[in-house]
Design a protein around this motif. Structure first.
Motif, PDB file in Angstrom:
ATOM      1  N   ILE A 113      -3.666   4.426  12.877  1.00 59.10           N
ATOM      2  CA  ILE A 113      -3.634   4.408  11.374  1.00 59.10           C
ATOM      3  C   ILE A 113      -3.020   6.100  10.986  1.00 59.10           C
ATOM      4  CG2 ILE A 113      -4.910   4.588   9.211  1.00 59.10           C
ATOM      5  CD1 ILE A 113      -6.508   2.575  10.596  1.00 59.10           C
ATOM      6  N   ASP A 114      -3.563   6.927  11.521  1.00 57.33           N
ATOM      7  CA  ASP A 114      -2.880   8.208  10.965  1.00 57.33           C
ATOM      8  C   ASP A 114      -1.480   8.461  11.476  1.00 57.33           C
ATOM      9  OD1 ASP A 114      -5.303   9.422  10.296  1.00 57.33           O
ATOM     10  OD2 ASP A 114      -5.816  10.611  11.993  1.00 57.33           O
ATOM     11  N   TYR A 115      -0.964   7.761  12.686  1.00 55.83           N
ATOM     12  CA  TYR A 115       0.357   7.842  13.001  1.00 55.83           C
ATOM     13  C   TYR A 115       1.279   7.237  12.128  1.00 55.83           C
ATOM     14  CZ  TYR A 115       4.571   6.633  15.226  1.00 55.83           C
ATOM     15  OH  TYR A 115       5.844   6.382  15.579  1.00 55.83           O
ATOM     16  N   VAL A 116       0.873   5.918  11.581  1.00 54.20           N
ATOM     17  CA  VAL A 116       1.532   5.160  10.583  1.00 54.20           C
ATOM     18  C   VAL A 116       1.425   5.778   9.241  1.00 54.20           C
ATOM     19  CG1 VAL A 116       1.965   2.972   9.481  1.00 54.20           C
ATOM     20  CG2 VAL A 116       1.142   3.273  12.009  1.00 54.20           C
ATOM     21  N   SER A 117       0.437   6.552   8.912  1.00 56.15           N
ATOM     22  CA  SER A 117       0.313   7.197   7.785  1.00 56.15           C
ATOM     23  C   SER A 117       1.270   8.464   7.664  1.00 56.15           C
ATOM     24  CB  SER A 117      -1.000   7.645   7.497  1.00 56.15           C
ATOM     25  OG  SER A 117      -2.094   6.776   7.382  1.00 56.15           O
ATOM     26  N   HIS A 134      -4.839  -8.728  17.088  1.00 51.27           N
ATOM     27  CA  HIS A 134      -4.703  -8.743  15.657  1.00 51.27           C
ATOM     28  C   HIS A 134      -3.429  -8.135  15.133  1.00 51.27           C
ATOM     29  CE1 HIS A 134      -8.710 -10.538  14.562  1.00 51.27           C
ATOM     30  NE2 HIS A 134      -9.125  -9.819  15.838  1.00 51.27           N
ATOM     31  N   LEU A 135      -2.908  -7.212  15.893  1.00 50.37           N
ATOM     32  CA  LEU A 135      -1.598  -6.494  15.342  1.00 50.37           C
ATOM     33  C   LEU A 135      -0.329  -7.327  15.977  1.00 50.37           C
ATOM     34  CD1 LEU A 135      -2.602  -2.771  16.151  1.00 50.37           C
ATOM     35  CD2 LEU A 135      -2.876  -3.943  14.011  1.00 50.37           C
ATOM     36  N   PHE A 136      -0.500  -8.152  16.811  1.00 51.10           N
ATOM     37  CA  PHE A 136       0.489  -8.935  17.246  1.00 51.10           C
ATOM     38  C   PHE A 136       1.857  -9.193  16.259  1.00 51.10           C
ATOM     39  CE2 PHE A 136       2.999 -12.502  18.898  1.00 51.10           C
ATOM     40  CZ  PHE A 136       3.286 -12.089  20.099  1.00 51.10           C
ATOM     41  N   ASP A 137       1.277  -9.920  15.338  1.00 57.07           N
ATOM     42  CA  ASP A 137       2.138 -10.282  14.281  1.00 57.07           C
ATOM     43  C   ASP A 137       3.037  -9.292  13.587  1.00 57.07           C
ATOM     44  OD1 ASP A 137       1.738 -13.093  14.912  1.00 57.07           O
ATOM     45  OD2 ASP A 137       0.221 -13.645  13.391  1.00 57.07           O
ATOM     46  N   ILE A 138       2.200  -8.395  13.067  1.00 64.19           N
ATOM     47  CA  ILE A 138       2.866  -7.121  12.471  1.00 64.19           C
ATOM     48  C   ILE A 138       4.013  -6.416  13.286  1.00 64.19           C
ATOM     49  CG2 ILE A 138       1.276  -5.309  12.783  1.00 64.19           C
ATOM     50  CD1 ILE A 138       3.385  -5.859   9.814  1.00 64.19           C
ATOM     51  N   TYR A 156     -10.718   1.650   3.607  1.00 67.42           N
ATOM     52  CA  TYR A 156      -9.508   1.648   3.900  1.00 67.42           C
ATOM     53  C   TYR A 156      -8.360   1.123   2.936  1.00 67.42           C
ATOM     54  CZ  TYR A 156     -11.991   1.967   8.331  1.00 67.42           C
ATOM     55  OH  TYR A 156     -12.710   2.362   9.443  1.00 67.42           O
ATOM     56  N   VAL A 157      -8.519   1.611   1.827  1.00 66.88           N
ATOM     57  CA  VAL A 157      -7.872   1.492   0.860  1.00 66.88           C
ATOM     58  C   VAL A 157      -6.418   2.186   0.988  1.00 66.88           C
ATOM     59  CG1 VAL A 157      -7.186   1.680  -1.784  1.00 66.88           C
ATOM     60  CG2 VAL A 157      -9.295   0.602  -0.950  1.00 66.88           C
ATOM     61  N   SER A 158      -5.229   1.715   0.845  1.00 67.35           N
ATOM     62  CA  SER A 158      -4.108   2.352   1.163  1.00 67.35           C
ATOM     63  C   SER A 158      -3.794   3.465   0.354  1.00 67.35           C
ATOM     64  CB  SER A 158      -2.807   1.293   1.223  1.00 67.35           C
ATOM     65  OG  SER A 158      -3.073   0.580   2.324  1.00 67.35           O
ATOM     66  N   PRO A 159      -3.347   4.785   0.488  1.00 70.73           N
ATOM     67  CA  PRO A 159      -3.187   5.657  -0.253  1.00 70.73           C
ATOM     68  C   PRO A 159      -1.926   5.587  -1.031  1.00 70.73           C
ATOM     69  CG  PRO A 159      -2.211   6.325   1.753  1.00 70.73           C
ATOM     70  CD  PRO A 159      -3.036   4.951   2.052  1.00 70.73           C
ATOM     71  N   GLN A 197       4.378   1.179   4.653  1.00 66.22           N
ATOM     72  CA  GLN A 197       3.379   0.878   3.880  1.00 66.22           C
ATOM     73  C   GLN A 197       2.492  -0.540   4.361  1.00 66.22           C
ATOM     74  OE1 GLN A 197       1.853   3.040   1.491  1.00 66.22           O
ATOM     75  NE2 GLN A 197       0.104   1.744   1.831  1.00 66.22           N
ATOM     76  N   THR A 198       3.519  -1.419   4.494  1.00 67.89           N
ATOM     77  CA  THR A 198       3.058  -2.551   4.829  1.00 67.89           C
ATOM     78  C   THR A 198       2.128  -2.575   6.224  1.00 67.89           C
ATOM     79  OG1 THR A 198       4.803  -3.809   3.695  1.00 67.89           O
ATOM     80  CG2 THR A 198       3.845  -5.107   5.600  1.00 67.89           C
ATOM     81  N   ILE A 199       2.734  -1.920   7.190  1.00 65.73           N
ATOM     82  CA  ILE A 199       2.110  -1.863   8.336  1.00 65.73           C
ATOM     83  C   ILE A 199       0.714  -1.234   8.249  1.00 65.73           C
ATOM     84  CG2 ILE A 199       2.408  -0.906  11.016  1.00 65.73           C
ATOM     85  CD1 ILE A 199       5.417  -0.932  10.322  1.00 65.73           C
ATOM     86  N   LEU A 200       0.768   0.019   7.579  1.00 65.78           N
ATOM     87  CA  LEU A 200      -0.634   0.684   7.290  1.00 65.78           C
ATOM     88  C   LEU A 200      -1.439  -0.207   6.672  1.00 65.78           C
ATOM     89  CD1 LEU A 200      -1.793   3.288   7.272  1.00 65.78           C
ATOM     90  CD2 LEU A 200      -0.972   3.918   5.035  1.00 65.78           C
ATOM     91  N   ASP A 201      -1.180  -0.942   5.565  1.00 66.14           N
ATOM     92  CA  ASP A 201      -2.126  -2.084   5.096  1.00 66.14           C
ATOM     93  C   ASP A 201      -2.632  -2.899   6.193  1.00 66.14           C
ATOM     94  OD1 ASP A 201      -1.678  -0.724   2.540  1.00 66.14           O
ATOM     95  OD2 ASP A 201      -0.065  -2.359   2.080  1.00 66.14           O
ATOM     96  N   THR A 202      -1.738  -3.337   7.021  1.00 64.59           N
ATOM     97  CA  THR A 202      -2.248  -4.434   8.116  1.00 64.59           C
ATOM     98  C   THR A 202      -3.023  -3.575   8.989  1.00 64.59           C
ATOM     99  OG1 THR A 202      -0.014  -5.508   7.813  1.00 64.59           O
ATOM    100  CG2 THR A 202      -1.498  -5.852   9.895  1.00 64.59           C
ATOM    101  N   TYR A 203      -2.883  -2.498   9.477  1.00 62.96           N
ATOM    102  CA  TYR A 203      -3.685  -1.721  10.342  1.00 62.96           C
ATOM    103  C   TYR A 203      -5.025  -1.541   9.598  1.00 62.96           C
ATOM    104  CZ  TYR A 203      -0.106  -0.335  13.861  1.00 62.96           C
ATOM    105  OH  TYR A 203       0.827  -0.182  14.902  1.00 62.96           O
ATOM    106  N   LYS A 204      -5.270  -1.081   8.524  1.00 63.63           N
ATOM    107  CA  LYS A 204      -6.397  -0.966   7.839  1.00 63.63           C
ATOM    108  C   LYS A 204      -7.220  -2.193   7.540  1.00 63.63           C
ATOM    109  CE  LYS A 204      -5.296   3.573   5.535  1.00 63.63           C
ATOM    110  NZ  LYS A 204      -5.040   4.098   4.327  1.00 63.63           N
ATOM    111  N   ARG A 205      -6.521  -3.405   7.438  1.00 60.44           N
ATOM    112  CA  ARG A 205      -7.208  -4.682   7.219  1.00 60.44           C
ATOM    113  C   ARG A 205      -7.887  -4.942   8.519  1.00 60.44           C
ATOM    114  NH1 ARG A 205      -2.996  -6.226   3.708  1.00 60.44           N
ATOM    115  NH2 ARG A 205      -1.765  -7.009   5.352  1.00 60.44           N
TER     116      ARG A 205
END
Length: 351
Positions: free
Chosen positions: A183-187, A305-309, A42-45, A325-333
């Protein structure tokens, strides 16, 4: 006789103990491998370099095609594409299920000549943004206002719950697959905000239904952007912002800066309406993700787990909202964390 019997029992217990130890070691080793995999899976592109297509610009490959083919021109579309039936209709175009070389494809045709600017803008976007985030373009004919794309039988995201309710796909209705769609949507949003053409805003997004209709669900449960007719460019360095249309936008779904700021007593005038930037897309992400997660088992844990972001996405000041990108990183974490927790839980059950 008794001694030999006791010796056999001890041998059996030793073998059993050895098997248990081997099983435990196997489970531990498997979990270590899973942890390592999840740390890297889940490393961000890096945009846009990670968005290269398998075919060069102007070519495509779908289905079982071994080689890339050049985009079909007017002549080839007329000769090789067979229209089957109408499967969709919007303000700008009609979409027909069609056939090309025994493969199902989608043929879109302009319906209203006055809207050809929107149609051809969408075509230019498709040409320029070909990547894993965007539906594959197969050809186009500007003379008669038609374009050809890959056909995805599951349709748009508006059919997601209906698709998951079908017996064939019921086993796919898991929080893992639903979070993967988010994750796809945010990507996609991240790709548009960092596209080769600059910062693009998804303007056809004034309500949830409209957003969902812009994306297609692939047969392997991925998500791709399909309708790119309204993607204006933001260029903050040169003071270029956008307005999504010339009419007043209302409702709770859109970002606060998209609403008429002068109250109901003052008549809306587009020339007085302030412009805005790509952070309008960020405001809408929590609502879209909430729909994608559904209400199945495990969805509430993901939401927690997604509440804060998501709270950050709903900041009233656009500049305070996070980047895609920040949101995507959070989703993947979150995906990685929950998969690890699931693995630990499965290991405990085995023990």
């Amino acid at each position: 006789m008794d001694k030999r019997s006791g010796s056999k029992k001890n041998g059996s217990w030793n073998c059993l103990l050895l098997l248990v130890i081997l099983l435990l070691l196997t489970v531990v080793f498997t979990n270590i491998l899973l942890y390592v995999y999840l740390e890297h899976a889940y490393v961000s592109p890096s945009y846009p370099h990670a968005e290269t297509s398998t075919c060069p610009q102007g070519f495509f490959k779908i289905g079982n095609m071994k080689n890339c083919s050049a985009w079909l021109n007017c002549q080839r579309m007329n000769e090789e594409v067979r229209r089957l039936k109408l499967v969709g209709e919007g303000v700008v175009k009609k979409v027909y299920l069609s056939e090309w070389k025994e493969m199902k494809v989608a043929l879109s045709e302009l319906t209203i000549h006055d809207l050809q600017d929107d149609f051809f803008h969408g075509l230019r976007m498709l040409q320029s943004l070909q990547s894993r985030h965007v539906v594959t373009l197969l050809g186009y004919c500007e003379e008669n206002g038609s374009l050809l794309t890959e056909y995805h039988p599951l349709g748009s995201l508006t059919n997601l719950d209906k698709t998951f309710s079908l017996p064939k796909y019921r086993n796919f209705n898991t929080w893992q697959n639903r979070l993967a769609l988010a994750i796809d949507y945010v990507s996609v949003i991240g790709y548009l905000h960092n596209s080769p053409l600059g910062v693009l805003v998804m303007c056809d997004s004034n309500d949830l239904g409209k957003v969902l209709s812009q994306y297609l669900l692939t047969s392997d449960f991925r998500l791709v952007a399909n309708d790119l007719d309204a993607l204006p460019v933001v260029d903050k360095e040169n003071g270029v912002l956008v307005k999504c249309g010339s009419r007043e936008i209302t409702g709770d779904f859109v970002a606060p800066e998209q609403l008429w700021p002068y109250g109901p007593d003052r008549e809306f005038r587009n020339d007085l309406m302030p412009s805005y930037d790509e952070k309008t897309d960020i405001w809408k992400i929590p609502a879209v993700t909430d729909y994608l997660l559904g209400d199945g088992e495990g969805s509430d844990i993901v939401r927690f787990h997604l509440f804060d972001i998501h709270a950050e996405c709903k900041k009233k000041k656009p500049a305070e909202r996070p980047s895609a990108q920040t949101i995507l990183d959070t989703y993947k974490r979150v995906m990685s964390l929950l998969m690890k927790e699931l693995s630990v839980s499965d290991t405990r059950e085995m023990l």
